[in-house]
Design a protein around this motif. Structure first.
Motif, PDB file in Angstrom:
ATOM      1  N   TYR A  27       0.838  -1.208   0.000  1.00  0.00           N
ATOM      2  CA  TYR A  27       0.000   0.000   0.000  1.00  0.00           C
ATOM      3  C   TYR A  27       0.873   1.258   0.000  1.00  0.00           C
ATOM      4  O   TYR A  27       0.620   2.194  -0.760  1.00  0.00           O
ATOM      5  CB  TYR A  27      -0.924   0.001   1.210  1.00  0.00           C
ATOM      6  N   PHE A  28       1.908   1.268   0.842  1.00  0.00           N
ATOM      7  CA  PHE A  28       2.830   2.412   0.836  1.00  0.00           C
ATOM      8  C   PHE A  28       3.465   2.592  -0.538  1.00  0.00           C
ATOM      9  O   PHE A  28       3.566   3.715  -1.053  1.00  0.00           O
ATOM     10  CB  PHE A  28       3.918   2.214   1.889  1.00  0.00           C
ATOM     11  N   ALA A  29       3.888   1.491  -1.147  1.00  0.00           N
ATOM     12  CA  ALA A  29       4.584   1.569  -2.429  1.00  0.00           C
ATOM     13  C   ALA A  29       3.681   2.115  -3.530  1.00  0.00           C
ATOM     14  O   ALA A  29       4.092   2.985  -4.307  1.00  0.00           O
ATOM     15  CB  ALA A  29       5.124   0.190  -2.816  1.00  0.00           C
ATOM     16  N   VAL A  30       2.444   1.605  -3.632  1.00  0.00           N
ATOM     17  CA  VAL A  30       1.585   2.045  -4.730  1.00  0.00           C
ATOM     18  C   VAL A  30       1.116   3.487  -4.527  1.00  0.00           C
ATOM     19  O   VAL A  30       0.920   4.227  -5.503  1.00  0.00           O
ATOM     20  CB  VAL A  30       0.375   1.105  -4.923  1.00  0.00           C
ATOM     21  N   VAL A  31       0.956   3.919  -3.267  1.00  0.00           N
ATOM     22  CA  VAL A  31       0.570   5.311  -3.022  1.00  0.00           C
ATOM     23  C   VAL A  31       1.743   6.245  -3.307  1.00  0.00           C
ATOM     24  O   VAL A  31       1.592   7.280  -3.974  1.00  0.00           O
ATOM     25  CB  VAL A  31       0.058   5.490  -1.578  1.00  0.00           C
ATOM     26  N   ALA A  32       2.936   5.903  -2.821  1.00  0.00           N
ATOM     27  CA  ALA A  32       4.115   6.730  -3.094  1.00  0.00           C
ATOM     28  C   ALA A  32       4.412   6.800  -4.586  1.00  0.00           C
ATOM     29  O   ALA A  32       4.862   7.838  -5.099  1.00  0.00           O
ATOM     30  CB  ALA A  32       5.317   6.179  -2.327  1.00  0.00           C
ATOM     31  N   SER A  33       4.141   5.706  -5.288  1.00  0.00           N
ATOM     32  CA  SER A  33       4.403   5.680  -6.729  1.00  0.00           C
ATOM     33  C   SER A  33       3.512   6.651  -7.500  1.00  0.00           C
ATOM     34  O   SER A  33       3.849   7.026  -8.620  1.00  0.00           O
ATOM     35  CB  SER A  33       4.202   4.257  -7.271  1.00  0.00           C
ATOM     36  N   VAL A  34       2.388   7.040  -6.925  1.00  0.00           N
ATOM     37  CA  VAL A  34       1.523   8.022  -7.584  1.00  0.00           C
ATOM     38  C   VAL A  34       2.280   9.333  -7.773  1.00  0.00           C
ATOM     39  O   VAL A  34       2.270   9.936  -8.862  1.00  0.00           O
ATOM     40  CB  VAL A  34       0.238   8.250  -6.762  1.00  0.00           C
ATOM     41  N   PHE A  35       2.952   9.793  -6.716  1.00  0.00           N
ATOM     42  CA  PHE A  35       3.756  11.020  -6.821  1.00  0.00           C
ATOM     43  C   PHE A  35       4.902  10.831  -7.809  1.00  0.00           C
ATOM     44  O   PHE A  35       5.157  11.691  -8.662  1.00  0.00           O
ATOM     45  CB  PHE A  35       4.311  11.402  -5.451  1.00  0.00           C
ATOM     46  N   VAL A  36       5.598   9.712  -7.691  1.00  0.00           N
ATOM     47  CA  VAL A  36       6.745   9.448  -8.555  1.00  0.00           C
ATOM     48  C   VAL A  36       6.317   9.433 -10.022  1.00  0.00           C
ATOM     49  O   VAL A  36       6.971  10.030 -10.895  1.00  0.00           O
ATOM     50  CB  VAL A  36       7.420   8.121  -8.162  1.00  0.00           C
ATOM     51  N   THR A  37       5.206   8.756 -10.317  1.00  0.00           N
ATOM     52  CA  THR A  37       4.711   8.669 -11.701  1.00  0.00           C
ATOM     53  C   THR A  37       4.357  10.044 -12.246  1.00  0.00           C
ATOM     54  O   THR A  37       4.708  10.389 -13.393  1.00  0.00           O
ATOM     55  CB  THR A  37       3.479   7.749 -11.770  1.00  0.00           C
ATOM     56  N   ALA A  38       3.660  10.841 -11.446  1.00  0.00           N
ATOM     57  CA  ALA A  38       3.282  12.181 -11.895  1.00  0.00           C
ATOM     58  C   ALA A  38       4.520  13.035 -12.158  1.00  0.00           C
ATOM     59  O   ALA A  38       4.570  13.789 -13.138  1.00  0.00           O
ATOM     60  CB  ALA A  38       2.384  12.849 -10.859  1.00  0.00           C
ATOM     61  N   PHE A  39       5.535  12.895 -11.297  1.00  0.00           N
ATOM     62  CA  PHE A  39       6.735  13.718 -11.455  1.00  0.00           C
ATOM     63  C   PHE A  39       7.489  13.372 -12.740  1.00  0.00           C
ATOM     64  O   PHE A  39       7.789  14.248 -13.545  1.00  0.00           O
ATOM     65  CB  PHE A  39       7.647  13.558 -10.238  1.00  0.00           C
ATOM     66  N   TYR A  40       7.804  12.079 -12.952  1.00  0.00           N
ATOM     67  CA  TYR A  40       8.605  11.756 -14.130  1.00  0.00           C
ATOM     68  C   TYR A  40       7.804  11.898 -15.421  1.00  0.00           C
ATOM     69  O   TYR A  40       8.360  12.219 -16.476  1.00  0.00           O
ATOM     70  CB  TYR A  40       9.285  10.386 -14.020  1.00  0.00           C
ATOM     71  N   LEU A  64       5.560  20.145  -8.898  1.00  0.00           N
ATOM     72  CA  LEU A  64       6.997  20.124  -8.654  1.00  0.00           C
ATOM     73  C   LEU A  64       7.770  19.996  -9.967  1.00  0.00           C
ATOM     74  O   LEU A  64       8.810  20.653 -10.154  1.00  0.00           O
ATOM     75  CB  LEU A  64       7.338  18.962  -7.723  1.00  0.00           C
ATOM     76  N   ALA A  65       7.269  19.156 -10.890  1.00  0.00           N
ATOM     77  CA  ALA A  65       7.925  19.030 -12.194  1.00  0.00           C
ATOM     78  C   ALA A  65       7.879  20.352 -12.958  1.00  0.00           C
ATOM     79  O   ALA A  65       8.868  20.756 -13.593  1.00  0.00           O
ATOM     80  CB  ALA A  65       7.252  17.924 -13.005  1.00  0.00           C
ATOM     81  N   ALA A  66       6.739  21.046 -12.911  1.00  0.00           N
ATOM     82  CA  ALA A  66       6.625  22.344 -13.583  1.00  0.00           C
ATOM     83  C   ALA A  66       7.590  23.357 -12.985  1.00  0.00           C
ATOM     84  O   ALA A  66       8.250  24.122 -13.708  1.00  0.00           O
ATOM     85  CB  ALA A  66       5.188  22.847 -13.494  1.00  0.00           C
ATOM     86  N   PHE A  67       7.675  23.387 -11.653  1.00  0.00           N
ATOM     87  CA  PHE A  67       8.565  24.345 -10.991  1.00  0.00           C
ATOM     88  C   PHE A  67      10.021  24.058 -11.327  1.00  0.00           C
ATOM     89  O   PHE A  67      10.801  24.976 -11.641  1.00  0.00           O
ATOM     90  CB  PHE A  67       8.343  24.283  -9.478  1.00  0.00           C
ATOM     91  N   PHE A  68      10.409  22.785 -11.278  1.00  0.00           N
ATOM     92  CA  PHE A  68      11.803  22.416 -11.519  1.00  0.00           C
ATOM     93  C   PHE A  68      12.237  22.648 -12.963  1.00  0.00           C
ATOM     94  O   PHE A  68      13.350  23.121 -13.220  1.00  0.00           O
ATOM     95  CB  PHE A  68      12.031  20.948 -11.156  1.00  0.00           C
TER      96      PHE A  68
END
Length: 682
Positions: free
Chosen positions: A426-439, A571-575
């Motif tokens: 559960y932690f992995a799939v939720v954290a991956s939401v942020f990671v997926t959106a960023f990359y 965060l991706a837009a800002f960076f």
């Protein structure tokens, strides 16, 4: 409506692409380029139309589970070709043929100048045949045939540009890593055959409870657990799960159309399909399900991290594929089989769209794949821009897009699970939401927005792959100073548009019938067991919380996954639009972490040192001791020396004198008489 399907019609579905492949492959020079793409596209189109017709028939209650051809009979064991057509099968058939059809059309534009044009069409059509044979099978023999056939065609396609050393390395790597998984897969099939005496799915499932009561010989391990884990090891290789994932990113060395066809939509999902098909077995082993859940969670999260630092546009999408395959595997582990297949379907469309969109960008950039040389392409490539945006929104799980419904269902299913390992998952799939959106939006902003960085002198970050591509095509790599990108031709953009449509709407349309109706409970051979998950409540709890696709999307706006997704985009837009200096500063500040990610957790190095060099030493030892020492030295050369020595001894006895021969006869007679007397005396 007939209760059974026409076997001749079913046989035509895989044979139509095979016929196109044979014509394009063997008679490519005679039929020419136009003939090659015409016959292969026609073959896949026929398969697609017949698949849709079969889908509609199955929805009306038709089914098929029978042998088409008996190859051999060994005692009570039958080796046969047969089809099992139910809702799971027809879903996969429609996904495979529809995506394949789009890729075939797209290839006309993408490979227009390639000298291997006819060969490429033959390969991708042969792949479609192999995948259809895999998903339509009703027995393990045919499943294994399709399994190995897609691996073989993948090897041919990854190394399609065989003059490029990196392509040869990549296809050999894919071939060897998949052999590791296939060894486990074959062991699992062998165990089931040994203890059930059959290769037919229905017959194996009928004896599943008997197998579950057995222990693995010589241990206290449950036989069903060992068999299921062995089967899943096969899925780990084919569906690129950690640690057998290392082949998939390197497979981007092949032409972009095969990235969309094989490594996004179909081949890598073969393992997901196989575990779903074998769900009556996996449901009997919580240990195997926990193992699957943990492996999927590791893949989903840690492969996503690697996508955050990639600069090759195709490799970003490749690591995205790895992460999404991890999501599907987690769904399998928590017994949410319909959700895994649902995400497989939605992912097939938006990931094929993203790969083909990346290929369109590469064409517009004159074969430059480095995102650091792009920027501002939206004004030059509007169709590619908008379709890539839609694919990215679907990938990150934006409400009302296809990926949202399947990904959010996986997260909810994991939350409802109580199996060991589900907390980490559960932690992995939720954290991956942020990671997926960023990359995903890092790629989107670097490619389509911000400062235009093309048409400039080449920088030192161009790697060897790019230089080799320039040599292969014999032309300048990238846009020359003053050149501008251009939109791709209609034969490329039309498939993008056609794939963008289901990437947006298919989730809302399909979620209720696929997840919360009897859609997946119409298995022909195992009606009472498939996808029910009596021992695991994930699907039941999901059904209680579902109140329609609109309510699901509206409710999500206050949830953690959507907040993390929005944070990743911002965060991706800002960076990469406002402060591009920050990523470079972070790279220097956390150089250790960056080097770990840049070297892909050193998995290639570990494989090279531990396995490749170890295997090399073992091989050399076997060569020196076994081949040279034992076989050549003792057996071959030793026998020759022995014969020579005996011949030398016997030669001295052949003197030509009669009294010598008479003396030898007398000695022989005395020896025989002595032996006779001795034996009689006893």
């Amino acid at each position: 409506m007939a209760s059974t399907l026409n076997p001749t019609l079913l046989l035509a579905i895989p044979l139509a692409p095979l016929a196109g492949s044979v014509i394009a492959g063997l008679f490519g020079k005679q039929v020419g380029r136009a003939g090659a793409h015409t016959v292969t596209i026609l073959g896949v189109l026929v398969a697609f139309i017949l698949s849709v017709m079969t889908f509609l028939d199955v929805m009306n209650g038709a089914s098929f589970n029978a042998t088409v051809y008996e190859w051999a009979r060994i005692g009570d064991l039958k080796l046969e070709i047969g089809f099992l057509i139910d809702t799971l099968t027809v879903t996969m058939m429609c996904v495979v043929t529809s995506v394949s059809l789009m890729v075939h059309i797209y290839t006309i534009g993408y490979m227009a100048e390639d000298p291997g044009y006819q060969r490429f069409f033959s390969y991708i059509s042969l792949f479609t045949f192999s995948m259809l044979m895999l998903v339509m099978s009703n027995n393990f023999l045919q499943l294994f045939f399709g399994w190995e056939a897609v691996g073989l065609v993948s090897y041919l396609l990854i190394g399609f540009w065989y003059t490029r050393p990196t392509a040869i390395y990549a296809n050999m790597k894919a071939f060897l890593v998949n052999r590791v998984g296939d060894f486990g897969f074959l062991l699992g099939i062998g165990l089931l055959l040994a203890f059930t005496g059959t290769l037919n799915y229905g017959e194996v499932f009928a004896k599943a409870n008997d197998v579950a009561a057995l222990s693995f010989p010589g241990t206290d391990w449950r036989l069903i657990t060992v068999a299921c884990i062995c089967l899943f090891i096969g899925a780990m290789g084919k569906s690129a799960q950690f640690p057998l994932h290392v082949w998939l990113p390197d497979s981007m060395e092949g032409p972009t159309p095969i990235s969309a066809l094989i490594h996004a939509a179909t081949m890598v999902t073969a393992g997901i399909f196989m575990v779903s098909r074998m769900s009556p077995l996996f449901e009997l082993s919580d240990t195997a399900l926990s193992f699957i859940t943990i492996i999927g969670a590791i893949t989903a999260l840690f492969m996503g991290f690697l996508g955050m630092i990639q600069n090759d546009i195709k490799r970003v999408v490749a690591y995205s594929t790895l992460s999404q395959l991890g999501y599907m595997t987690v769904a399998l582990g928590v017994s949410a089989y319909p959700v895994a297949i649902f995400h497989l379907m939605t992912h097939a469309f938006f990931k094929a769209l993203l790969f083909l969109g990346a290929g369109s960008v590469i064409m517009g950039m004159h074969h430059d794949q480095d995102m650091r040389n792009m920027g501002g392409l939206w004004k030059y490539m509007p169709i590619t821009w908008i379709t890539s945006l839609l694919g990215s929104l679907a990938l990150i799980g934006t409400p009302f897009f296809a990926g949202f419904y399947s990904k959010d269902s996986i997260i909810e299913a994991v939350a409802a699970s109580h199996l060991p390992g589900s907390g980490f998952a559960y932690f992995a799939v939720v954290a991956s939401v942020f990671v997926t959106a960023f990359y995903s939006f890092r790629m989107y902003f670097l490619v389509f927005h911000g400062k235009e960085r093309f048409g400039q002198a080449h920088h030192d970050h161009h790697d060897a792959h790019h230089a080799e591509e320039e040599d292969d095509h014999g032309e300048h790599h990238g846009l020359a100073p003053g050149q501008k990108p251009h939109e791709s031709p209609a034969v490329v953009t039309i498939p993008l548009i056609l794939l963008a449509i289901p990437s947006v709407i298919i989730g809302a349309i399909a979620i209720a019938p696929m997840l919360f109706s009897s859609f997946f409970k119409q298995g022909v051979a195992f009606k009472d067991v498939i996808f029910i998950g009596e021992n695991h409540p994930a699907m039941e709890e999901l059904s209680h919380e579902f109140h329609g696709w609109v309510a699901m999307a509206v409710h999500s706006f206050g949830t953690l996954p959507i907040a993390l997704s929005a944070l990743g985009i911002l965060l991706a837009a800002f960076f990469y639009l406002k402060r591009p200096d920050i990523p470079e500063a972070l790279k220097n500040r956390f150089s250790g972490i960056y080097n770990l990610l840049d070297n892909k957790y050193y998995m290639d190095k570990i494989n090279e040192v531990v396995f490749a060099k170890g295997a090399l030493k073992i091989g050399r030892g076997l060569w020196k001791a076994g081949d040279q020492g034992l076989i050549d030295g003792a057996v071959v050369n030793g026998s020759a020396r022995l014969v020579g020595w005996l011949a030398g001894v016997i030669r001295f006895m052949q003197s030509g004198y009669i009294y010598h021969y008479a003396f030898a006869m007398i000695i022989g007679m005395l020896g025989l008489l002595t032996l006779f007397v001795t034996l009689n005396g006893k």
